[in-house]
Design a protein around this motif. Structure first.
Motif, short mmCIF file in Angstrom:
data_model
loop_
_atom_site.label_atom_id
_atom_site.label_comp_id
_atom_site.label_asym_id
_atom_site.label_seq_id
_atom_site.Cartn_x
_atom_site.Cartn_y
_atom_site.Cartn_z
N ALA A 37 6.81 3.92 -2.29
CA ALA A 37 6.86 4.64 -1.01
C ALA A 37 6.00 3.92 0.02
O ALA A 37 4.93 3.39 -0.29
CB ALA A 37 6.37 6.06 -1.20
N LYS A 38 6.51 3.90 1.24
CA LYS A 38 5.79 3.23 2.32
C LYS A 38 5.27 4.25 3.31
O LYS A 38 4.18 4.10 3.84
CB LYS A 38 6.77 2.28 3.02
N TYR A 92 9.26 0.48 0.47
CA TYR A 92 9.08 -0.95 0.70
C TYR A 92 10.33 -1.71 0.31
O TYR A 92 11.08 -1.30 -0.58
CB TYR A 92 7.89 -1.47 -0.12
N LEU A 150 0.84 -1.20 0.00
CA LEU A 150 0.00 0.00 0.00
C LEU A 150 0.87 1.25 0.00
O LEU A 150 1.79 1.36 0.79
CB LEU A 150 -0.89 0.03 1.24
N VAL A 151 0.56 2.16 -0.91
CA VAL A 151 1.24 3.45 -0.86
C VAL A 151 0.66 4.24 0.32
O VAL A 151 -0.45 3.95 0.77
CB VAL A 151 1.08 4.24 -2.18
N PRO A 152 1.40 5.25 0.82
CA PRO A 152 0.95 5.94 2.04
C PRO A 152 -0.49 6.43 1.99
O PRO A 152 -1.20 6.33 2.99
CB PRO A 152 1.94 7.10 2.15
N SER A 153 -0.93 6.93 0.83
CA SER A 153 -2.27 7.51 0.82
C SER A 153 -3.37 6.44 0.98
O SER A 153 -4.49 6.76 1.35
CB SER A 153 -2.50 8.31 -0.45
N LEU A 154 -3.04 5.19 0.70
CA LEU A 154 -4.04 4.13 0.85
C LEU A 154 -4.03 3.52 2.25
O LEU A 154 -4.89 2.72 2.59
CB LEU A 154 -3.80 3.02 -0.18
N LYS A 155 -3.03 3.90 3.03
CA LYS A 155 -2.90 3.28 4.35
C LYS A 155 -3.88 3.92 5.33
O LYS A 155 -3.55 4.90 6.01
CB LYS A 155 -1.48 3.49 4.88
N SER A 156 -5.07 3.38 5.36
CA SER A 156 -6.07 3.96 6.24
C SER A 156 -7.19 2.95 6.41
O SER A 156 -7.43 2.13 5.53
CB SER A 156 -6.61 5.24 5.61
N VAL A 193 0.67 10.92 6.01
CA VAL A 193 -0.44 10.91 5.07
C VAL A 193 -1.55 10.12 5.77
O VAL A 193 -1.28 9.10 6.39
CB VAL A 193 -0.03 10.20 3.76
N ASN A 194 -2.75 10.58 5.69
CA ASN A 194 -3.87 9.96 6.41
C ASN A 194 -3.86 10.21 7.90
O ASN A 194 -4.64 9.64 8.64
CB ASN A 194 -3.95 8.45 6.18
#
Lengths: 188, 396, 555
Positions: C298-299, C277, B128-134, C331-332
């Motif tokens: 990117a992680k 990653y 998962l890229v950061p923006s999808l990590k939720s 992010v998030n």
């Protein structure tokens, strides 16, 4: 009053009420629509504009004798507040004009030049190079720039002796225009 | 870890087989003497198999989640598979309200097609890229696909209604459009068949072509009917493209995607022609007699009810949850990204559908056509927007 | 106003009423269900109450009102907006094309004539165009007026519910049946069964009305209220203090003012972290996917930040900072304080922080260090006193060096490409040597320098880019969303079902109506009449359709 008349009157009242009700609602909706459209076109940041009071601030002064300069202390004088930076070419171009007019207006108008550069060294070299004698302030944390919502450099505010912004100029000034604006903020 | 992935794959495979068998049992219900809505042996077997298949697919979902560490809805394969699973789930719910066997005969093949279609995309688990990590990834994606799946059931019911109700004795605009709908389903099947075939043959042809001032290369898994603009074929013993795609087609993979589309349409056309040749009449006309037993107004009711149930779920998942997450991840709840816009279009469409039905009395055939168009919009958003108009949501 | 007297029950109805509000008898001849072929059934919308907009159509105001009140107009607006929205996705909107290109050129170059036309028509900024805004606004207006206009007749209809209904009303309902002989016991069973199914039963002289889920009728109005609140929230974004959108760069170790807080809040960037990653053990599961990617994936992007409050009230004066909050921004995961939210949106890696130089003899091939000094690029000193009697002065400093018309200049204030003009005073000398030094540059201005300044080392740091947001419209939008969901669920997942029992001689007539889900109400009745001899209701619409079909086939 007969019953017929009463009924008629009631009916007329109802009709009036209905018209009023509908008109008010439609007008309110129309107003909201116009507001949305106008706001959409004036999408710019809510920056300080002509007619606003210039917000007070205090910054470190790099030249002259004073350590700091507080805008509030300049009450009664016209203020030309110039935001600039050493790396900004048009800023550099207008500096000599400001310096040349400064002695003439010095007693009535203070020229305050706020640099948003990161380091004092570059400003010091610049000031030495152009022999600037009007107060040069250093806004290294961009606090004042943010307060005045300054966009592109240079931006100049002409503030009258009452502390009211009379003119905002974005971009470089010529000598004539500069002189003209300074005339506008002379004390009575 | 590898074992879990294998296990997960097997569960999905099993589910697919179960759905397939269930479809045949649903087909068997047509020959039952009893009227629609009553339980018979074949209908009981059919729905039981469907439920078993759903459980198996749930097993796939859970094991894959365990293997990857995040809900398997993050790439095109995972999302599309999940959509198929939700379609089966929605069908099961609607089935237990209305006991409409014929719906299974249409809904399950659509689900099968969707799952098969999904498996044409890369299946490896992706990070998962950061923006999808939720957590909103699961909440938003699962709700939106459930909503769309329920709306897809509305399409299935609407399609049955149209096949049953449209007068097949004369050729008309309506019969033509209905054939087009059926053809597009066949084209999807065509895509699956042709991709699987050439995949099994390990077909590969590499092209080099100028792209944005550089030389790019692209691998074709299907024989190139349409080659890249000004491309040169590198692989030997492969056919030369019949023509080159025009230069305005954007993206590195535009030519390959266009070639795949072309193949799907051609294979679909082949399937359609064979079917017509065998049946000797319009496909819809051939199906029509099988639907004799089915009550039209019940189909109409199911189609509408599915929209009534699906619309709020879709709004919640596709707009409200989407906005909350967009606010969290991209600090704006709405950004006019193509995927967002198409979700809004879907929402507008079904809002119009409901208004037309409730206030203007659009029942029966008109309502069924709307259900078909609605599904077309959903599929466009699901597939075309990802493949053609790449935005923030482009997984693939 | 013309009033209509019902000839059956003598109730006085308002103009425009189609079914008597008291007994339900049709008052107009052509009263029939819309969009249906059958002439037999009644149009039950608002139970025949008069809709206000339809009755007056005199002044301009009334006409405008009626225009917006129409569902036809509403649906048309929705469809136009839908098509317009779709057009906006044909080519990317301006906000999604590269920032550094001229839109006019970009659209033409990338998409040819189509792109040029698209740009010329302003479709590249479609969603903020005046006409798109007007479309949305018109939908909003239509929602408001149509709701106001309909909620009144609905209220009247639902308020005036009497069990006693005219026989015509009963006969012309979609679900209807007649049973000649019904015992009191059967009737009682039927009613108590309905009660058990949570029907509310009112009785009047043997006439019965059983009703369920009436509140669902309010669903559409509730969801429209939600939509209006949502649109209002979106409108409020234009009010300056409700919405702030700004951006700030913060260097590692630096503390800067948070924009738009009037100097009240400062943020310190303690550390910026970027992870990809493939580094950690658990990433092996993604091995296959990572191998198929050309670059790293990117992680995590993360800023460890501290928020300070400035207790010094004079803006620009040396701030007095008090720690307010410490958190990491991902992010998030925004950092929220006092109505503001900071989002991780951008970063720059490896900006120069300090540079170390050594002085050596120009013709020393080994470059043996005679003296060294370190320049802090955020605050370079004017003069450096060094070992072995060396002294260095900085004559010029260019944080972001470039050559402009042969003149060295700085492009920005940030040390992206630092360069210096040094004055090197050798031991016991008052005559400086001029030396120019930067990244990969080392120029001896005179060509006769005895000593050379060489870059030995440098320190770098990362810069984080944070979006600063304040959005007071969010709670309003949230409220609108919640109300919309409540309304739409209320209207969609429940139905208003009504069953009328009309005693007729020894038997009874049955009629039933629901606003949706006819299948459900039939099942209810089926269950309720079980073990009684009451006839099951017949779906008259279906019956008629089948009749028509047969007639067609017979032809």
């Amino acid at each position: 009053m007969s019953k017929v008349e009463e009924a008629k009157k009631q009916k007329r009242n109802k009709k009036k009420k209905r018209l009023l009700f509908r008109s008010i609602i439609l007008l309110a909706l129309l107003a909201a629509l116009i507001f949305a459209l106008i706001s959409n076109f004036n999408n710019d940041e809510a920056s300080l504009g002509v007619g606003d009071q210039a917000p007070p601030f205090q910054l470190k002064q790099l030249n002259g004798d004073a350590e700091t300069l507080n805008l509030a202390d300049l009450e009664g004088k016209g203020i030309m507040l110039n935001f600039w930076a050493t790396y900004c070419k048009p800023c550099e171009d207008e500096m000599p004009y400001m310096q040349s007019l400064y002695p003439k207006y010095k007693d009535d108008i203070e020229i305050v030049a706020v640099s948003v550069d990161a380091t004092q060294l570059v400003i010091d070299r610049f000031v030495d190079n152009y022999n600037l004698t009007f107060p040069i302030l250093h806004d290294n944390k961009e606090q004042v720039m943010d307060l005045y919502n300054v966009g592109p450099l240079p931006t100049t505010y002409f503030i009258n002796p009452d502390g009211e912004i009379v003119e905002v100029v974005s971009g470089p000034l010529t000598l004539e225009r500069l002189d003209g604006y300074l005339q506008q903020i002379l004390p009575e | 870890m590898g074992d879990l992935i294998t296990l997960s794959g097997n569960f999905l495979y099993l589910a697919f087989i179960l759905y397939l068998i269930a479809t045949f049992f649903f087909a068997g219900t047509i020959r039952d003497k009893k009227t629609e809505g009553t339980s018979t042996f074949s209908s009981k077997v059919a729905i039981s198999l469907t439920i078993l298949g759903f459980i198996s697919q749930t097993g796939y979902f859970i094991t894959r989640w365990m293997a990857s560490g995040h809900a398997p809805v993050s790439n095109l394969f995972e999302f599309t598979t999940f959509f198929g699973m939700m379609l089966v789930f929605s069908f099961i719910i609607i089935y237990f309200i209305y006991r409409l066997n014929i719906l299974g005969l249409f809904a399950l093949p659509i689900a099968l097609l969707i799952i098969a279609y999904a498996s044409m995309f890369p299946k490896e688990i992706s990070p998962l890229v950061p923006s999808l990590k939720s957590h909103w990834l699961y909440i938003h994606v699962t709700t939106v696909s459930l909503g769309e799946a329920i709306l897809a059931v509305s399409f299935a019911a609407g399609l049955i209604y149209l096949i049953k109700e449209i007068d097949q004795t004369v050729r008309s605009k309506r019969t033509t459009w209905l054939e087009i709908v059926i053809y597009s389903i066949l084209a999807t099947l065509g895509f699956i068949i042709i991709s699987t075939t050439f995949n099994a043959l390990n077909y590969n042809a590499t092209f080099e072509f100028p792209f944005e001032g550089d030389i790019s290369s692209v691998d074709y898994q299907l024989p190139p009917l349409a080659g890249p603009n000004e491309g040169t074929l590198l692989t030997t013993e492969r056919m030369n493209p019949l023509f080159e795609v025009p230069s305005w087609m954007q993206g590195v993979n535009a030519a390959r995607k266009f070639n795949t589309l072309l193949w799907s349409l051609i294979t679909g056309l082949g399937l359609y022609i064979i079917a017509r040749a065998v049946l000797r009449k319009r496909i819809a006309a051939a199906i029509q007699p099988l639907l004799k037993k089915t009550k039209s107004d019940l189909l109409d009711e199911v189609s509408y009810r599915a929209v009534a149930i699906g619309f709020p779920v879709f709004t919640l998942g596709g707009l409200i949850f989407a906005m909350i997450w967009a606010q969290e991840a991209w600090n704006r709840y709405w950004g006019w990204d193509p995927k967002e816009v198409w979700a809004l279009i879907t929402w507008f469409f079904y809002a119009a559908f409901l208004h037309l039905r409730l206030s203007r009395g659009w029942h029966g055939e008109r309502s069924a056509w709307l259900a078909v168009i609605g599904f077309a919009i959903i599929m466009f958003n699901l597939i075309a927007v990802n493949l053609i108009i790449a935005g923030l949501h482009s997984y693939a | 106003m013309r009033e209509i007297k019902c000839d059956a029950c003598h109730h006085i109805n308002r103009e425009g009423t189609e079914l008597c509000e008291s007994c339900g008898k049709p008052l107009v001849e052509k009263q029939q269900a819309e969009g249906k072929e059958t002439k037999k059934l009644l149009n039950m919308r608002y139970d025949g109450s008069s809709r206000r907009s339809m009755t007056y159509n005199k002044s301009v105001v009334d006409r405008v009102w009626n225009f917006f009140s129409s569902v036809k107009v509403g649906v048309t607006l929705i469809v136009i907006t839908l098509i317009a929205s779709a057009v906006g996705t044909i080519l990317p909107q301006q906000m999604y094309i590269p920032q550094n290109v001229q839109p006019e050129v970009h659209y033409k170059d990338q998409y040819g004539l189509i792109g040029q036309i698209y740009y010329q028509l302003g479709l590249h900024e479609l969603y903020s165009s005046w006409w798109y805004m007007i479309l949305i606004a018109l939908i909003g207006i239509s929602i408001i007026i149509a709701s106001i206009d309909r909620v009144v007749p609905l209220y009247r209809a639902l308020k005036n519910q009497k069990p006693t209904r005219h026989t015509t009303f009963i006969q012309r309902q979609r679900l209807h049946s007649k049973t000649d002989d019904v015992t009191d016991a059967d009737k009682h069973t039927f009613i108590s069964n309905l009660k058990r199914m949570r029907y509310k039963v009112t009785e009047d002289n043997g006439h019965v009305l059983a009703e369920k889920g009436r509140f669902s009728r309010w669903g559409p109005y509730v969801n429209h209220v939600g939509l209006i609140i949502f649109l209002l929230g979106a409108l409020l974004r234009f009010v300056p203090f409700m919405y702030i959108d700004d951006f700030v760069w913060v260097r590692e170790g630096e503390t800067v003012v948070v924009p738009d807080t009037n100097g009240e809040y400062f943020i310190e960037n303690k550390d910026f972290i970027i992870e990809t990653y493939g580094d950690s053990e658990e990433d092996t599961r993604f091995k296959e996917a990572l191998e198929n990617q050309s670059g790293p994936i990117a992680k995590n992007f993360q800023t460890n930040a501290v928020i300070y409050r400035n207790v010094e009230t004079v803006v620009g004066a040396e701030p007095q900072l008090e720690k307010f909050k410490e958190d990491s921004i991902l992010v998030n995961h925004a950092l929220k304080f006092d109505g503001f939210a900071l989002y991780q949106t951008s970063y720059q890696l490896n900006e120069f922080k300090s540079m170390s130089f050594i002085i050596h003899e120009t013709n020393d091939a080994d470059e043996t260090e005679l003296a060294s000094f370190k320049v802090d690029l955020t605050n370079p000193a004017e003069e450096y006193q060094l070992d072995n009697g060396f002294r260095v002065m900085i004559d010029q400093y260019f944080p972001d060096y470039y050559i402009d018309d042969g003149e060295p200049r700085s492009q920005t204030k940030n040390p992206k490409n630092p360069a210096f003009v040094f004055l090197v005073y050798p031991p016991d000398s008052s005559e400086p040597e001029v030396s120019f030094a930067g990244i990969g540059r080392n120029v001896d201005a005179s060509g006769e320098n005895q000593y050379k300044v060489g870059l030995q080392d440098f320190e770098v740091r990362d810069v984080t880019g944070l979006t600063v947001r304040k959005d007071y419209t969010l709670p309003i939008l949230g409220l609108g969303g919640i109300i919309f969901m409540i309304g739409v669920i209320q209207g969609m997942y429940w139905q208003h079902r009504r069953v009328w029992i009309h005693p007729k001689n020894n038997g009874l007539w049955l009629a039933a109506h629901t606003n949706k889900n006819w299948f459900g109400i039939k099942k209810d009745i089926e269950k309720a009449i079980m073990k009684t001899n009451i006839n099951m209701v017949v779906d008259q619409e279906q019956e008629e359709q089948e009749l028509q079909k047969q007639q067609e086939q017979n032809k």
